[in-house]
Design an enzyme around this catalytic site. Structure first.
Site, mmCIF file in Angstrom:
data_model
loop_
_atom_site.group_PDB
_atom_site.id
_atom_site.type_symbol
_atom_site.label_atom_id
_atom_site.label_comp_id
_atom_site.label_asym_id
_atom_site.label_seq_id
_atom_site.Cartn_x
_atom_site.Cartn_y
_atom_site.Cartn_z
ATOM 1 N N TRP A 1 -3.724 -1.716 -1.175
ATOM 2 C CA TRP A 1 -3.650 -2.934 -1.977
ATOM 3 C C TRP A 1 -4.056 -4.030 -1.010
ATOM 4 O O TRP A 1 -3.288 -4.502 -0.200
ATOM 5 C CB TRP A 1 -2.226 -3.152 -2.505
ATOM 6 C CG TRP A 1 -2.090 -4.356 -3.356
ATOM 7 C CD1 TRP A 1 -1.545 -5.567 -3.015
ATOM 8 C CD2 TRP A 1 -2.510 -4.499 -4.720
ATOM 9 N NE1 TRP A 1 -1.593 -6.421 -4.077
ATOM 10 C CE2 TRP A 1 -2.180 -5.805 -5.127
ATOM 11 C CE3 TRP A 1 -3.113 -3.630 -5.623
ATOM 12 C CZ2 TRP A 1 -2.454 -6.289 -6.413
ATOM 13 C CZ3 TRP A 1 -3.383 -4.109 -6.906
ATOM 14 C CH2 TRP A 1 -3.062 -5.416 -7.281
ATOM 15 N N HIS B 1 9.694 -30.991 -38.472
ATOM 16 C CA HIS B 1 8.460 -31.415 -39.147
ATOM 17 C C HIS B 1 7.815 -30.251 -39.896
ATOM 18 O O HIS B 1 6.642 -30.296 -40.251
ATOM 19 C CB HIS B 1 7.488 -32.014 -38.116
ATOM 20 C CG HIS B 1 8.074 -33.201 -37.409
ATOM 21 N ND1 HIS B 1 8.264 -34.421 -38.016
ATOM 22 C CD2 HIS B 1 8.565 -33.312 -36.141
ATOM 23 C CE1 HIS B 1 8.818 -35.258 -37.150
ATOM 24 N NE2 HIS B 1 9.012 -34.620 -36.019
ATOM 25 N N LYS C 1 -4.034 -4.145 -19.445
ATOM 26 C CA LYS C 1 -3.485 -4.927 -18.331
ATOM 27 C C LYS C 1 -4.455 -6.013 -17.898
ATOM 28 O O LYS C 1 -4.067 -7.125 -17.523
ATOM 29 C CB LYS C 1 -3.164 -4.008 -17.157
ATOM 30 C CG LYS C 1 -2.563 -4.718 -15.960
ATOM 31 C CD LYS C 1 -1.235 -5.367 -16.319
ATOM 32 C CE LYS C 1 -0.622 -6.223 -15.237
ATOM 33 N NZ LYS C 1 0.506 -7.011 -15.702
ATOM 34 N N CYS D 1 0.858 -1.180 0.000
ATOM 35 C CA CYS D 1 0.000 0.000 0.000
ATOM 36 C C CYS D 1 0.894 1.230 0.000
ATOM 37 O O CYS D 1 2.118 1.126 0.057
ATOM 38 C CB CYS D 1 -0.855 0.020 1.262
ATOM 39 S SG CYS D 1 -1.830 -1.462 1.500
ATOM 40 N N ARG E 1 1.300 1.651 -5.924
ATOM 41 C CA ARG E 1 1.490 0.691 -4.838
ATOM 42 C C ARG E 1 0.186 0.007 -4.452
ATOM 43 O O ARG E 1 0.202 -0.978 -3.710
ATOM 44 C CB ARG E 1 2.076 1.379 -3.604
ATOM 45 C CG ARG E 1 3.389 2.110 -3.848
ATOM 46 C CD ARG E 1 3.850 2.829 -2.595
ATOM 47 N NE ARG E 1 4.110 1.889 -1.539
ATOM 48 C CZ ARG E 1 5.257 1.228 -1.396
ATOM 49 N NH1 ARG E 1 6.226 1.419 -2.251
ATOM 50 N NH2 ARG E 1 5.430 0.360 -0.430
ATOM 51 N N GLU F 1 6.482 -18.478 -22.875
ATOM 52 C CA GLU F 1 6.357 -17.222 -22.136
ATOM 53 C C GLU F 1 7.362 -16.188 -22.650
ATOM 54 O O GLU F 1 7.036 -15.015 -22.841
ATOM 55 C CB GLU F 1 6.550 -17.444 -20.629
ATOM 56 C CG GLU F 1 6.556 -16.194 -19.774
ATOM 57 C CD GLU F 1 5.340 -15.292 -19.922
ATOM 58 O OE1 GLU F 1 5.433 -14.118 -19.523
ATOM 59 O OE2 GLU F 1 4.314 -15.741 -20.489
ATOM 60 N N GLU G 1 4.677 -9.088 -27.286
ATOM 61 C CA GLU G 1 3.726 -8.075 -26.825
ATOM 62 C C GLU G 1 4.355 -6.703 -26.587
ATOM 63 O O GLU G 1 3.664 -5.689 -26.636
ATOM 64 C CB GLU G 1 2.975 -8.562 -25.584
ATOM 65 C CG GLU G 1 3.776 -8.765 -24.338
ATOM 66 C CD GLU G 1 2.866 -9.231 -23.187
ATOM 67 O OE1 GLU G 1 1.771 -8.695 -23.041
ATOM 68 O OE2 GLU G 1 3.284 -10.152 -22.449
ATOM 69 N N ASN H 1 1.138 0.143 6.071
ATOM 70 C CA ASN H 1 1.526 -0.630 4.888
ATOM 71 C C ASN H 1 2.294 -1.845 5.379
ATOM 72 O O ASN H 1 3.271 -1.715 6.112
ATOM 73 C CB ASN H 1 2.422 0.177 3.948
ATOM 74 C CG ASN H 1 3.009 -0.718 2.846
ATOM 75 O OD1 ASN H 1 2.374 -1.670 2.431
ATOM 76 N ND2 ASN H 1 4.240 -0.432 2.451
ATOM 77 N N GLY H 2 1.825 -3.025 5.030
ATOM 78 C CA GLY H 2 2.495 -4.241 5.490
ATOM 79 C C GLY H 2 1.462 -5.266 5.939
ATOM 80 O O GLY H 2 0.276 -5.137 5.631
ATOM 81 N N LYS I 1 6.398 -12.518 -24.230
ATOM 82 C CA LYS I 1 6.949 -11.257 -23.703
ATOM 83 C C LYS I 1 7.502 -10.403 -24.844
ATOM 84 O O LYS I 1 7.233 -9.228 -24.968
ATOM 85 C CB LYS I 1 8.069 -11.525 -22.666
ATOM 86 C CG LYS I 1 7.543 -11.963 -21.309
ATOM 87 C CD LYS I 1 6.955 -10.881 -20.471
ATOM 88 C CE LYS I 1 5.455 -10.758 -20.566
ATOM 89 N NZ LYS I 1 4.617 -11.825 -20.203
HETATM 90 C C1 AGP Z 1 0.856 -10.890 -20.213
HETATM 91 O O1 AGP Z 1 2.001 -10.153 -20.207
HETATM 92 C C2 AGP Z 1 -0.326 -10.194 -20.708
HETATM 93 N N1 AGP Z 1 -0.561 -9.008 -20.017
HETATM 94 C C3 AGP Z 1 -1.565 -11.075 -20.795
HETATM 95 O O2 AGP Z 1 -1.265 -12.177 -21.609
HETATM 96 C C4 AGP Z 1 -2.099 -11.598 -19.456
HETATM 97 O O3 AGP Z 1 -1.249 -12.572 -18.947
HETATM 98 C C5 AGP Z 1 -3.476 -12.201 -19.688
HETATM 99 O O4 AGP Z 1 -4.315 -11.195 -20.181
HETATM 100 C C6 AGP Z 1 -4.047 -12.791 -18.400
HETATM 101 O O5 AGP Z 1 -4.240 -11.785 -17.469
HETATM 102 P P1 AGP Z 1 -4.595 -12.195 -15.956
HETATM 103 O O6 AGP Z 1 -3.422 -12.948 -15.403
HETATM 104 O O7 AGP Z 1 -4.821 -10.883 -15.264
HETATM 105 O O8 AGP Z 1 -5.840 -13.032 -15.997
#
Ligand code: AGP
Length: 608
Positions: A74, A504, A603, A2, A27, A481, A488, A100-101, A485
């Site tokens: 948070w 293949h 996000k 927080c 935070r 993964e 995106e 906070n904590g 990264k």
């Molecule tokens: C990952 O870097 C992306 N932001 C996206 O793939 C994300 O993982 C996906 O939208 C799932 O989000 P969530 O973990 O909040 O459910």
């Protein structure tokens, strides 16, 4: 995590507090509040929601005073709500606290105070602090705070005001950051520098076990046992935006560097002093587990990639078939769900629409649902039967990093817990995984020190149009993964392939200079990976390999190698992803991309 602020001086405090909190919203931003001491009373205003909700609600109110504390939350204990927001007070409202904590022994203190007649209004751990100060209060706020913190176990950065001590603000730090801002005729406290930078660049950085007594013209510093201490003033030369990122250029890089702490914060509450895994979060019994004949792990994007490790560990150590699937496919596919099914949904935000729909589908059909999420009070956390929180703290950058590594650790803990309940894991395997988990935080820290090596590798590939990631088994999952990264945030077309599958078809795309990121850290598959690397090298690929220390022979084949420290194969992804995150980051920076807010992405994807 927080954010707290505090002010004592001659100016009206409310606006100063809210402006400070706005700089700390990274935070935590699920609820906020302030307490202002003026006209011989402590006035508390706190609301669920972003800071703007608080600002709207008080804009027509005259909240006058020159001493105050504020908080942006948070949630950890008690989901976001007006009553669980901070500040928390004692029953008479004369003492107000922002925190906070996490107070680890709050339940014990709460029971003791309830036996003494104290009434609690919230579900939070923090409220015990305001009542505990009240319990020790004999007129001197500093003495009461000292006695109260002596009873507390856990992490806390505190700001405390009291109507009977209208000339001082008391602050205490233990295992949560807290700074004191030195002003002219006014002084400040804050969780982080951005909150006070508009007013002063002179700060004291409190260390653990230290407290500050702020008056408008004086700051007294001491240990929590009362021993006076002297401190040098630190002069901040950052601009506000840089400060919010803690001096990092982007939130993504800051969050990559927060992983050692995030892993520790996620692991330590679940491993007791006898080095045993104890999950209070999940109350599944042996009878219930013995009935489970199928497990689904459902998620999206990065969370799905973390789920893939859950599949491997639960199948191996709990001996139950696991289907890991992306939620958008799962919800319209053929599902085999009934009351003997366990579903684990993984979601950083806890709000992703497809994952939420999968959860609801499973519940409709009588399945038990465990959620692994990072947001207390999120929809998924509220609708699941059990919730396992990843304590990664707020993740601001769209590209998920610290949520991924804490999800991997969480799924390993859940798999170990299930295997222990079922008695399907040997002592040797159990301690092998647990010892591996306990080393991760330090090992991630050592890998972050290889940043320059990764930067050099990024220089070799940042102009590429196509990049391939290859691996086998668990390495293939982390390669996916790594590819996500890079895709995106750099907008380079990337593809992750099972290394054995290349020949293949996809190997037709490999030509002179095609970058290939090869993850080769599974011991039982190492030789196979080296041959796959030779296959792409033979077609002209430029290979960056990840390998375990001790496999230096791979340098004969790969163009550059990043070594990870020795770790059991099952946990390699937590380490392998660090150079993959940094590689994606530096390639995106070198291409001038908006790393924290990449195009076309959000996000949290709350629409189907
Ligand atoms: C990952 O870097 C992306 N932001 C996206 O793939 C994300 O993982 C996906 O939208 C799932 O989000 P969530 O973990 O909040 O459910």
């Amino acid at each position: 995590m927080c954010g707290i602020v505090g002010y004592i001086g001659n100016r009206n405090v409310a606006e100063i507090l809210i402006e400070g909190l706005e700089k700390l919203e990274y935070r935590g931003y699920d609820s906020a509040g302030i307490a202002v001491l003026g006209n011989d009373e402590v006035k508390v205003k706190k609301y669920k929601g972003r800071l703007s909700v608080l600002r709207e609600n008080i804009q027509n109110e005259d909240i006058n005073g020159t001493i105050g504390i504020g908080h942006t939350r948070w949630a950890t204990h008690g989901e976001p709500s007006d009553v669980n927001s901070h500040p928390h007070t004692n029953s008479t409202g004369s003492i107000a606290v922002v925190h906070n904590g996490i107070i680890e022994n709050y339940m014990k203190i709460k029971q003791q105070l309830q036996e003494k007649g104290y009434k609690f209004v919230s579900e939070t751990d923090t409220e015990v602090i305001s009542h505990l100060i009240d319990y020790h209060f004999e007129g001197d706020l500093v003495e009461a705070v000292k006695k109260a913190v002596a009873d507390l176990e856990g992490a806390y950065a505190l700001g405390v005001i009291n109507k009977d001590n209208p000339d001082r603000l008391v602050a205490v730090r233990k295992d949560s950051p807290l700074i004191v801002g030195v002003g002219e005729g006014e002084n400040f406290i804050a969780s982080d520098i951005p909150a006070i930078l508009k007013h002063t660049r002179k700060v004291y950085i409190l260390e653990d076990g230290e407290m500050a007594i702020l008056e408008k013209d004086k700051i007294e510093l001491m240990k929590t046992d009362g021993t006076p201490i002297k401190k040098d003033v630190y002069v901040v030369n950052w601009d506000v935006e840089a400060a919010e990122k803690g001096g990092y250029d982007h939130f993504m890089l800051k969050e990559i560097y927060e992983q050692p702490k995030a892993i520790r914060d996620t692991l330590s509450p679940r491993v007791n002093n006898e080095n045993e895994i104890r999950l209070d979060d999940i109350s599944i019994t042996k009878e219930e587990l013995d009935r489970i004949n199928r497990v689904y792990i459902i998620a999206c994007g990065t969370a799905y990639h973390a789920g893939l490790l859950g599949k491997i560990l639960i199948e191996k150590y709990v001996n139950v078939p696991v289907i890991a699937d992306v939620a958008s496919e799962f919800r319209y596919g053929n599902t085999f769900i009934d009351e003997n099914t366990l579903m684990i949904v993984v979601s950083q935000s806890g709000e992703t629409a497809d994952t939420l729909a999968a959860l609801r589908l499973a519940k409709e059909k009588g399945a038990r649902v465990i959620a692994v999420t990072n947001v207390v009070g999120s929809t998924i956390s509220r609708e699941a039967d059990d919730v396992f929180y990843t304590w990664a703290g707020p993740e601001i950058a769209v590209a998920s990093t610290k949520a991924y590594t804490t999800q991997l650790v969480s799924l390993a803990l859940i798999a170990m817990q299930m295997a222990t309940i079922k008695g399907t894991i040997t002592e040797e395997d159990y301690s092998g995984i647990l010892n591996g988990l306990n080393k991760l935080s330090k090992q991630v820290k050592s890998l972050l020190e290889k940043e320059d090596l990764v930067k050099e590798a990024a220089k070799e590939i940042y102009n590429a149009e196509h990049i391939f990631y290859i691996g086998r088994g668990i390495d293939y999952d982390v390669a996916r993964e790594g590819a996500l990264k890079l895709k995106e945030i750099s907008y380079i077309h990337c593809e992750a392939m099972p290394a054995g599958e290349l020949k293949h078809g996809t190997i037709a795309l490999i030509e002179e200079g095609t970058p290939v990121i090869a993850v080769a850290t599974q011991e039982h598959l190492y030789e196979k990976m080296v041959s796959n690397i030779k296959e792409v090298k033979a077609r002209g690929a430029y290979v960056i390999a990840l390998a375990k220390e001790g496999n230096e022979d791979i340098e004969e084949t790969a163009d550059s190698v990043i070594y990870i420290p020795e770790v059991i194969d099952e946990l390699t992804s937590v380490l392998n992803v660090i150079p993959l995150q940094l590689l994606a980051y530096y390639v995106a920076v070198m291409r001038g991309c908006d790393v924290d807010k990449p195009r076309n992405l959000a996000k949290s994807v709350t629409v189907e």
